[in-house]
Structures are given as structure tokens and as C-alpha cells.
Design an enzyme around this catalytic site. Structure first.
Site, PDB file in Angstrom:
ATOM      1  N   LYS A  90       0.836  -1.207   0.000  1.00 44.40           N
ATOM      2  CA  LYS A  90       0.000   0.000   0.000  1.00 44.40           C
ATOM      3  C   LYS A  90       0.875   1.263   0.000  1.00 44.40           C
ATOM      4  CE  LYS A  90      -3.237   2.871   0.296  1.00 44.40           C
ATOM      5  NZ  LYS A  90      -4.104   3.188  -0.815  1.00 44.40           N
TER       6      LYS A  90
ATOM      7  N   CYS B 254      -4.179  10.765   1.914  1.00 41.43           N
ATOM      8  CA  CYS B 254      -3.302   9.599   1.753  1.00 41.43           C
ATOM      9  C   CYS B 254      -1.865   9.931   1.372  1.00 41.43           C
ATOM     10  CB  CYS B 254      -3.909   8.648   0.732  1.00 41.43           C
ATOM     11  SG  CYS B 254      -5.458   7.937   1.323  1.00 41.43           S
TER      12      CYS B 254
HETATM   13  N1  LIG Z   1      -9.642   8.009   1.954  1.00 34.24           N
HETATM   14  C1  LIG Z   1      -9.042   7.283   1.038  1.00 34.24           C
HETATM   15  O1  LIG Z   1      -9.091   7.580  -0.153  1.00 34.24           O
HETATM   16  C2  LIG Z   1      -8.274   6.053   1.430  1.00 34.24           C
HETATM   17  C3  LIG Z   1      -7.893   5.145   0.425  1.00 34.24           C
HETATM   18  C4  LIG Z   1      -7.187   4.018   0.784  1.00 34.24           C
HETATM   19  C5  LIG Z   1      -6.853   3.806   2.113  1.00 34.24           C
HETATM   20  N2  LIG Z   1      -7.219   4.714   3.061  1.00 34.24           N
HETATM   21  C6  LIG Z   1      -6.856   4.425   4.456  1.00 34.24           C
HETATM   22  O2  LIG Z   1      -8.017   3.894   5.085  1.00 34.24           O
HETATM   23  C7  LIG Z   1      -8.078   4.334   6.448  1.00 34.24           C
HETATM   24  C8  LIG Z   1      -9.383   5.067   6.677  1.00 34.24           C
HETATM   25  O3  LIG Z   1      -9.394   6.213   5.846  1.00 34.24           O
HETATM   26  P1  LIG Z   1     -10.697   7.127   5.675  1.00 34.24           P
HETATM   27  O4  LIG Z   1     -10.344   8.168   4.708  1.00 34.24           O
HETATM   28  O5  LIG Z   1     -11.857   6.248   5.449  1.00 34.24           O
HETATM   29  O6  LIG Z   1     -10.792   7.752   7.151  1.00 34.24           O
HETATM   30  P2  LIG Z   1     -11.912   8.719   7.740  1.00 34.24           P
HETATM   31  O7  LIG Z   1     -11.201   9.647   8.632  1.00 34.24           O
HETATM   32  O8  LIG Z   1     -12.781   9.229   6.653  1.00 34.24           O
HETATM   33  O9  LIG Z   1     -12.817   7.730   8.621  1.00 34.24           O
HETATM   34  C9  LIG Z   1     -12.347   7.047   9.734  1.00 34.24           C
HETATM   35  C10 LIG Z   1     -13.552   6.730  10.613  1.00 34.24           C
HETATM   36  O10 LIG Z   1     -13.124   5.859  11.672  1.00 34.24           O
HETATM   37  C11 LIG Z   1     -13.866   6.205  12.835  1.00 34.24           C
HETATM   38  N3  LIG Z   1     -13.222   5.626  14.022  1.00 34.24           N
HETATM   39  C12 LIG Z   1     -12.111   6.037  14.688  1.00 34.24           C
HETATM   40  N4  LIG Z   1     -11.849   5.218  15.712  1.00 34.24           N
HETATM   41  C13 LIG Z   1     -12.810   4.264  15.717  1.00 34.24           C
HETATM   42  C14 LIG Z   1     -13.072   3.131  16.532  1.00 34.24           C
HETATM   43  N5  LIG Z   1     -12.303   2.805  17.570  1.00 34.24           N
HETATM   44  N6  LIG Z   1     -14.145   2.372  16.241  1.00 34.24           N
HETATM   45  C15 LIG Z   1     -14.962   2.683  15.191  1.00 34.24           C
HETATM   46  N7  LIG Z   1     -14.758   3.740  14.387  1.00 34.24           N
HETATM   47  C16 LIG Z   1     -13.697   4.519  14.642  1.00 34.24           C
HETATM   48  C17 LIG Z   1     -13.896   7.714  12.788  1.00 34.24           C
HETATM   49  O11 LIG Z   1     -14.901   8.251  13.639  1.00 34.24           O
HETATM   50  C18 LIG Z   1     -14.145   7.964  11.311  1.00 34.24           C
HETATM   51  O12 LIG Z   1     -15.537   8.024  11.015  1.00 34.24           O
HETATM   52  C19 LIG Z   1      -6.828   5.180   6.663  1.00 34.24           C
HETATM   53  O13 LIG Z   1      -5.814   4.366   7.174  1.00 34.24           O
HETATM   54  C20 LIG Z   1      -6.482   5.632   5.278  1.00 34.24           C
HETATM   55  O14 LIG Z   1      -5.115   5.918   5.134  1.00 34.24           O
HETATM   56  C21 LIG Z   1      -7.936   5.826   2.749  1.00 34.24           C
END
Ligand SMILES: NC(=O)c1ccc[n+]([C@@H]2O[C@H](COP(=O)([O-])OP(=O)(O)OC[C@H]3O[C@@H](n4cnc5c(N)ncnc54)[C@H](O)[C@@H]3O)[C@@H](O)[C@H]2O)c1
Length: 453
Positions: free
Chosen positions: A210, A266
């Protein structure tokens, strides 16, 4: 299959909706009670094309539910996905506190075999930490429940997330457990029909895959920005150079757009986190440091061009800004180039009239009410009373503007095209000064002679 997903952000919500759409029974958990309430009330907290429909269809089919109750979600699932945020820590490394919180929650109530699937982007070695954390909680309870921790990094792109999730170009699964791999294969079978998309590997390689993917994409962008900065100085047009190199199949046309720097949740954090991981192992990843440094400098590029145009800081000027999101088709402004630009403009004493088709609420949340920012309802009203126009995000709606109207609206007609979406000659023909990224032809008509010692 019964699936629970911790985290209902861009990754968790999209994954949950797509897995429900192919027939799984999905529970999405978030600690943000307000978000869960909005989702339960049928509201989608983020802008992502196609997501609203997918969520509402699958909620109506009773295959998708939202809750704050982690314990019941664990009791429900054969697959427990971790899709929580991994924001940068103070030193740039990934903050794993949310991931490990979920691991603790799992350990506290797991009572039969489940595959714990880590979808968050996490440093190499995190699956081991998740496994140890769950095992420690099981030991506290004095129970011995089997489980596997699998790395299944996510490659979706915001703005195309639903499409990417339903039609992934690859599904990376990091595990050496035959039982977990089999269960993952069954779960992903509906997405793996046309040709083999599963790429099986060990956990650490999956975790690194990743970061390697994002670091490669960020490197392409910084490379092109480096070329653009050279092009500007030598009097070449980077857009012609882009076509010239993209036609080489070894290089390709994708992701070689110069611009005002990459942002989003990211690339910046992942390049930094990988660099910190490498340093933790005693290796200085010099290329990654430079990718980051080039990008940081590039985020200042538009302001530099504005200063060049006005012959100094734009104090007292009003700047129209089109595009606030870090890229089109999203309302996400995390590390967006617009944020650096706006800070610089405000520091200089300029006023901003900004328009973004989707990120207005997000901008209001980030910046609050301030007298030097007007968030406009449409692109035209952002021009009212403005001295010049900056394009920060290449939303399709900005590609074919009425240039003569722009020329009439602006007091000092100039366009700073942070994504090179306009033809410089057409803009100039409308009586507007054009500044692009690395388009030496228009920025610097007479290339300066190289200094030869
Ligand atoms: N956004 C992207 O395009 C993308 C793409 C690939 C990978 N990622 C990776 O995926 C992961 C998530 O990214 P995202 O953009 O969806 O994040 P985000 O910030 O949009 O969402 C994360 C969610 O997790 C929740 N959360 C935090 N702690 C929690 C817990 N203990 N239990 C339940 N929920 C909890 C938060 O309240 C939030 O709603 C990250 O590691 C990111 O790097 C993101």
C-alpha cells in the site's frame, strides 16, 4: 457472509456498502455517534458519487446497518474489518491509536473464530501488533479463541470509490493462514469473476504494498512538478513535454500531471509515514524526503505566481478561488493545496472569494466564519469584485468558462491555473494574463540564457 466494519469514513462506508450490495450482511460501526445518527437517518456524511444510492438500496434490503455498539458488531461477524483513520502523528509516523483501540474492542468480546481484516493504511508490523493486542485482551479474559489477522490494503480513489470498490484492479491479501485466505476468497468471489484479481502474499509485504503504491504515485507527481519548474525556467511548456513522454508506454500518460501539489488524506501522510518507518529501521529514504519536499514547495507555487503578477504581496486584493477540495469529485479538503494558498493569501492581507461544487460545508467547518473569506454559491459570484482568479481544483465545471465574462469581472484580469486546464493562448486572447504551472511560453516569453561558467 456476516461482516462488521469498524470506521465509516471514505473506506469503511464504501466497503460496507459494496459488500452489502453483493449479498453480505454488513454492520458498520463508528465511535462518532453523530455520524452514526446521520447514517441511520439516511444521510451520507461525505460526497462520493453513487454512494448514497448504494447505501439506501442496501439499507432497504436490510443488509446494511449502522451502530456505535462494537460488541454486538463483533458478535455478528465472520469478518471484522478495521477501516479507521491512521492520521499522522506529531513526528509524521502513522498514529495507530484508533487501529489498536479496535483491536482491544475485538479482544474484549471475541468468542468464536473470525478473520480480522486490516484495511487501514498501516506501517509494516501493525498486523503483528493487532494480533498481540487482541491476544492480550483474550488472555485477560482467560479464554482461548482462534482468530487470524489479515492485511487487505485499500486502493480506492476518492471520487471513484464506489467504482473502484465494485471493480477493483487488484485485491491484495496478506496472510499465511489457509483458513483466513479461504474465507477471504469466498468474501471477494463476487469481485473476482472476470479475471483473477487476488494477489496473495505475506502480511508484511501486503502492508508495504500500500505504501509503495502511494509513494510511487506521489513520486510521479513530484517528478512532473520538478520538470515543470525546469520547463518554466528554460521557456518550455510542460504540457507538451507531458504528451511527449506519456506516449512512451514505459512511462504512460497516467499520473504525470504537473500542478499545485498533491494533497488528500493519503499521499502526504503515507509518504511521510513510510519515510519514518524506513528511518526506524536505520534507512534514510532520500527519494521519499525529496518527493515530500518538492510537493511542499509546489503548494506555494500559486502564491508565488500571484506575487509575480502583482509585483508584490497581494495586500488588500480580492482573489477568486475555484476549487477547494484536494481533487475533483470529493468534498475532502485534508491537506488540500487550497489550504496552503488561502493561508498565504490571508497572511498577506488579501481577501478570498471561493467556490467549490461540493466542499463548501467542509471549508466552513475548517475555516469558520471570517471576514476575509466569502464562500460563494457558484463560480460566477466568486468573480464579483475580485482582482484575479486562481484554479486550484480541476472540477469539470471549470474547464470551459466564459473567458470574456471573466475578463470583464476581474479588476486585474489574470488567471493562475494551478492544474493547467486552460489553453494559455485562448486566455490571453480574451485579454487575461495567464499563469500556469511550468508553461514557460506564457510565463516567461524570453527564456533566460543558461549561465555557463
Ligand atoms: N480516503 C481514502 O481515499 C483512502 C484510500 C485508501 C486507504 N485509506 C486508508 O483507510 C483508512 C481510513 O481512511 P478514511 O479516509 O476512510 O478515514 P476517515 O477519517 O474518513 O474515517 C475514519 C472513521 O473511523 C472512525 N473511528 C475512529 N476510531 C474508531 C473506533 N475505535 N471504532 C470505530 N470507528 C472509529 C472515525 O470516527 C471515522 O468516522 C486510513 O488508514 C487511510 O489511510 C484511505
Amino acid at each position: 457472509m456476516r461482516v462488521s466494519i469498524f470506521g465509516t469514513g471514505y473506506v469503511g462506508l464504501v466497503t460496507g456498502a459494496c459488500l452489502a450490495d453483493v449479498g453480505n450482511d454488513v454492520v458498520c460501526v463508528d465511535i462518532d455517534a453523530a455520524k452514526v445518527e446521520r447514517l441511520t437517518g439516511g444521510e451520507i456524511p461525505i460526497f462520493e458519487p453513487g454512494l448514497g444510492e448504494l447505501v439506501s438500496t442496501n439499507r432497504a434490503r436490510k443488509r446494511l446497518r449502522f451502530t456505535t455498539d462494537g460488541q454486538s458488531a463483533i458478535a455478528h461477524a465472520q469478518h471484522i474489518f478495521i477501516a479507521v483513520g491512521t492520521p499522522p502523528d506529531e513526528d509524521g509516523s502513522a498514529d495507530l491509536s484508533h487501529v489498536l483501540d479496535v483491536a482491544r474492542t475485538i479482544g474484549r468480546s471475541l468468542d468464536r473464530y473470525a478473520v480480522v481484516v486490516n484495511k487501514s493504511t498501516v506501517p509494516v508490523g501493525t498486523a503483528d501488533r493487532v494480533r498481540e493486542t487482541i491476544a492480550a485482551e483474550l488472555a485477560v479474559r482467560g479464554v482461548d479463541v482462534p482468530f487470524d489477522v489479515v492485511s487487505n490494503p485499500e486502493f480506492l480513489k476518492e471520487g471513484d470509490a464506489v467504482k473502484d470498490c465494485l471493480r477493483p484492479d487488484r485485491i491484495v491479501i496478506g496472510s499465511t493462514s489457509a483458513r483466513a485466505i479461504e474465507q477471504m476468497k469466498v468474501l471477494y468471489a463476487p469481485f473476482n469473476r472476470n479475471h483473477e484479481r487476488l494477489v496473495l502474499m505475506d502480511v508484511r509485504s501486503a502492508e508495504l504494498t500500500k505504501y509503495a503504491a502511494n509513494a510511487m504515485l506521489a513520486t510521479k507527481i513530484s517528478f512532473m512538478n520538478e520538470m515543470a519548474n525546469i520547463a518554466e525556467r528554460v521557456g518550455a511548456d510542460i504540457e507538451l513535454v507531458r504528451h511527449g513522454i506519456g506516449s512512451d508506454p514505459r512511462i504512460g500518460y497516467s499520473f504525470i500531471y504537473p500542478g499545485a501539489g498533491y494533497g488528500g488524506s493519503c499521499f502526504p501522510k503515507d509518504v511521510r509515514a513510510l519515510e519514518r518507518t524506513a528511518r526506524g529501521y536505520g534507512y534514510e529514504a532520500r527519494l521519499l524526503s525529496m518527493v515530500e519536499a518538492v510537493n511542499d514547495a509546489q503548494k506555494e507555487k500559486l502564491y508565488e505566481l500571484i506575487v509575480r503578477h502583482f509585483g508584490g504581496a497581494p495586500k488588500g486584493k480580492t482573489i477568486a478561488v475555484w476549487g477547494l477540495a484536494f481533487k475533483p469529485n470529493t468534498d475532502d479538503m485534508r491537506e488540500a493545496s487550497s489550504r496552503r494558498l488561502l493561508e498565504q493569501l490571508w497572511e498577506a492581507g488579501a481577501n478570498v472569494r471561493a467556490f467549490d461544487p461540493e466542499a463548501r460545508d467542509e471549508a466552513r467547518r475548517i475555516f469558520g466564519e471570517r471576514s476575509d473569506l466569502v464562500l460563494c454559491d457558484d463560480a460566477e459570484s466568486a468573480l464579483e469584485g475580485a482582482d484575479a482568479l486562481v484554479i486550484v481544483t480541476e472540477w469539470k465545471a471549470f474547464w470551459s468558462p466564459d473567458l470574456s465574462r471573466i475578463a470583464k469581472s476581474l479588476r486585474s484580469p489574470a488567471i493562475f491555473d494551478g492544474r493547467n486546464i486552460y489553453e494559455p493562448a485562448a486566455v490571453e486572447a480574451a485579454g487575461i494574463a495567464y499563469y500556469g504551472i511550468g508553461r514557460g511560453r506564457s510565463v516567461q516569453r524570453q527564456p533566460s540564457r543558461p549561465k555557463i561558467a
